[in-house]
Design a protein around this motif. Sequence first.
Motif, PDB file in Angstrom:
ATOM      1  N   LEU A  35       0.853  -1.144  -0.007  1.00 26.29           N
ATOM      2  CA  LEU A  35       0.037   0.022   0.009  1.00 26.29           C
ATOM      3  C   LEU A  35       1.059   1.192  -0.017  1.00 26.29           C
ATOM      4  O   LEU A  35       0.451   2.438  -0.378  1.00 26.29           O
ATOM      5  CB  LEU A  35      -0.812  -0.083   0.975  1.00 26.29           C
TER       6      LEU A  35
ATOM      7  N   PRO B  77      -3.311   6.917  -5.152  1.00 25.22           N
ATOM      8  CA  PRO B  77      -4.449   7.071  -6.075  1.00 25.22           C
ATOM      9  C   PRO B  77      -4.174   7.685  -7.369  1.00 25.22           C
ATOM     10  O   PRO B  77      -3.274   8.216  -7.604  1.00 25.22           O
ATOM     11  CB  PRO B  77      -5.360   8.095  -5.284  1.00 25.22           C
TER      12      PRO B  77
ATOM     13  N   ASP C  26     -15.305  -6.327  -9.133  1.00 23.55           N
ATOM     14  CA  ASP C  26     -14.715  -5.088  -8.033  1.00 23.55           C
ATOM     15  C   ASP C  26     -14.686  -3.926  -8.480  1.00 23.55           C
ATOM     16  O   ASP C  26     -14.062  -3.054  -8.075  1.00 23.55           O
ATOM     17  CB  ASP C  26     -13.223  -5.569  -7.471  1.00 23.55           C
TER      18      ASP C  26
ATOM     19  N   PRO D 267      -6.614  -4.846  -2.157  1.00 20.69           N
ATOM     20  CA  PRO D 267      -6.567  -3.741  -1.329  1.00 20.69           C
ATOM     21  C   PRO D 267      -5.762  -2.669  -2.158  1.00 20.69           C
ATOM     22  O   PRO D 267      -5.953  -1.225  -1.987  1.00 20.69           O
ATOM     23  CB  PRO D 267      -5.709  -4.053  -0.076  1.00 20.69           C
TER      24      PRO D 267
ATOM     25  N   ARG E 220      -7.899  -1.029  -4.919  1.00 23.21           N
ATOM     26  CA  ARG E 220      -8.764  -0.206  -4.130  1.00 23.21           C
ATOM     27  C   ARG E 220      -8.235   1.326  -4.103  1.00 23.21           C
ATOM     28  O   ARG E 220      -8.942   2.247  -4.282  1.00 23.21           O
ATOM     29  CB  ARG E 220      -9.229  -0.915  -3.063  1.00 23.21           C
ATOM     30  N   LYS E 221      -6.791   1.083  -3.518  1.00 24.99           N
ATOM     31  CA  LYS E 221      -6.274   2.345  -3.128  1.00 24.99           C
ATOM     32  C   LYS E 221      -5.969   3.162  -4.436  1.00 24.99           C
ATOM     33  O   LYS E 221      -6.170   4.511  -4.510  1.00 24.99           O
ATOM     34  CB  LYS E 221      -4.844   2.125  -2.441  1.00 24.99           C
TER      35      LYS E 221
ATOM     36  N   HIS F  75     -10.050   4.707  -2.793  1.00 24.90           N
ATOM     37  CA  HIS F  75     -10.637   4.287  -1.596  1.00 24.90           C
ATOM     38  C   HIS F  75      -9.903   4.628  -0.496  1.00 24.90           C
ATOM     39  O   HIS F  75      -8.585   4.595  -0.409  1.00 24.90           O
ATOM     40  CB  HIS F  75     -10.959   2.840  -1.670  1.00 24.90           C
TER      41      HIS F  75
ATOM     42  N   SER G 247     -10.308   3.506   2.753  1.00 26.46           N
ATOM     43  CA  SER G 247     -10.106   2.257   3.536  1.00 26.46           C
ATOM     44  C   SER G 247     -10.118   0.964   2.577  1.00 26.46           C
ATOM     45  O   SER G 247     -10.921   0.114   2.518  1.00 26.46           O
ATOM     46  CB  SER G 247     -11.268   2.177   4.653  1.00 26.46           C
ATOM     47  N   PRO G 248      -8.853   0.984   2.131  1.00 24.48           N
ATOM     48  CA  PRO G 248      -8.615  -0.292   1.108  1.00 24.48           C
ATOM     49  C   PRO G 248      -8.762  -1.493   1.649  1.00 24.48           C
ATOM     50  O   PRO G 248      -8.756  -2.329   0.803  1.00 24.48           O
ATOM     51  CB  PRO G 248      -7.265   0.266   0.145  1.00 24.48           C
TER      52      PRO G 248
END
Length: 421
Positions: A20, A25, A220, A328, A331-332, A336, A338-339
């Motif tokens: 992460l 993003p 997703d 995750p 998603r980041k 997002h 809160s990934p």
Amino acid sequence: MDRDSGEELVTLEHVQRVVLSSCMPLGPIDIGLSDALGFVLAEDVHAADDLPPFANTAMDGYAVRADDTNAAPVELSVIGVLPAGTAPTQVVEPGTAIQIMTGAPMPPGADGIAVVERTEPGSSDGTVRILERVSPGAYVRPAGSDLNRGDLAVAAGTVIGPAHVGLLASLDATRITVHARPNVGVLSTGDELVSGTVPLELGQIRDSNRQGLLAALQRDGFVGIDLGVRRDDEEAISTGIREGAERCDALLTTGGVSMGEFDFVKVALEALVAEVGGQSHQFRVAIKPAKPLSFAAVAAAGGRLVPVFGLPGNPVSSMVSYQVVALPALRKLAGHRSPLPRQIPAVAADDFERRPDGKLHLLRVIAAMGADGRIIVRSAGKQGSHQLAALAAANALALIPDGVGVTTGSEVRILLTGPLE
């Protein structure tokens, strides 16, 4: 440490932190509101006007002066009808009322609504009998009672859902700024893999990983790009990874990350990072399945870093490592806040036996809501890293910590991978 092999292992949490920290993003893009579902808002949206923009009635009935109803039941003269979408042209004077429909603007002079269920026809034509006293403001929706002009309507970082679309439409926000959805390439590696309907030779298997991961990306909310299959050849795999990093915002590969002589993905990633910049990691993750994992953040045009995930080749391992590591990160990339996957408490309906081995076991389970309101989980079937049937039947992963397992009736943490039964 892996008690079977003596290998030094790293925790899943450590791997997630490293991954992460390498993912930022994606840049903002402007899109039409009709296309916004599932995107993550990149900029705050404020109300340009009051919502609702005018005081209106919440119910069908009669717009009245509340003081006229203090001695209810009373009769009032009906001086007009006001449907929704029509501006009032009459003033409610003492002793009068206007029949009004839900959503219509409040006429001047009126300060409350006598709902139709609490009225009846009056003693003569053109009158209405108000059966109960009306309080000032009764069933009136004031201007700005939802949002006032300048209020924060939807905050940056919000995942746009249907209600957000409706709210933004009511504010005339026809275009919004969101984080781009990552384009994610999927590349399978292995001489044993076969695509299509050709008959299998001894030693060959059909390529399920690529299709499963492309489907997971679609589920997703990401854009999956099929990069095909590369044989177990260092040059072929290196070329596939380079091409994927040029075309995509992120890349998933399967196979070639263990300790074998033909495991070339990790070699290709290290060589690529050495050439173009970035960082490369080879993990032995303290989880079962999905222990081996390669990860690289590869420098690309425009100063961006393209995350590349070298997932294990076993079908269950590839999907599990996608769920807990790659997803995750994606998603980041998509913005997002809160990934990481949310861990949810549940109750074991089976004994989940295991032996100590230094790893967190991720069991494929079926989660359902119990009669007492708690989530109950039971095994989805055989738990081998090659056994897709249980993964297909499962809608959750149960997190079984190192030790001897979990007994029936005990609490267990789970990660949902699908809707509850």
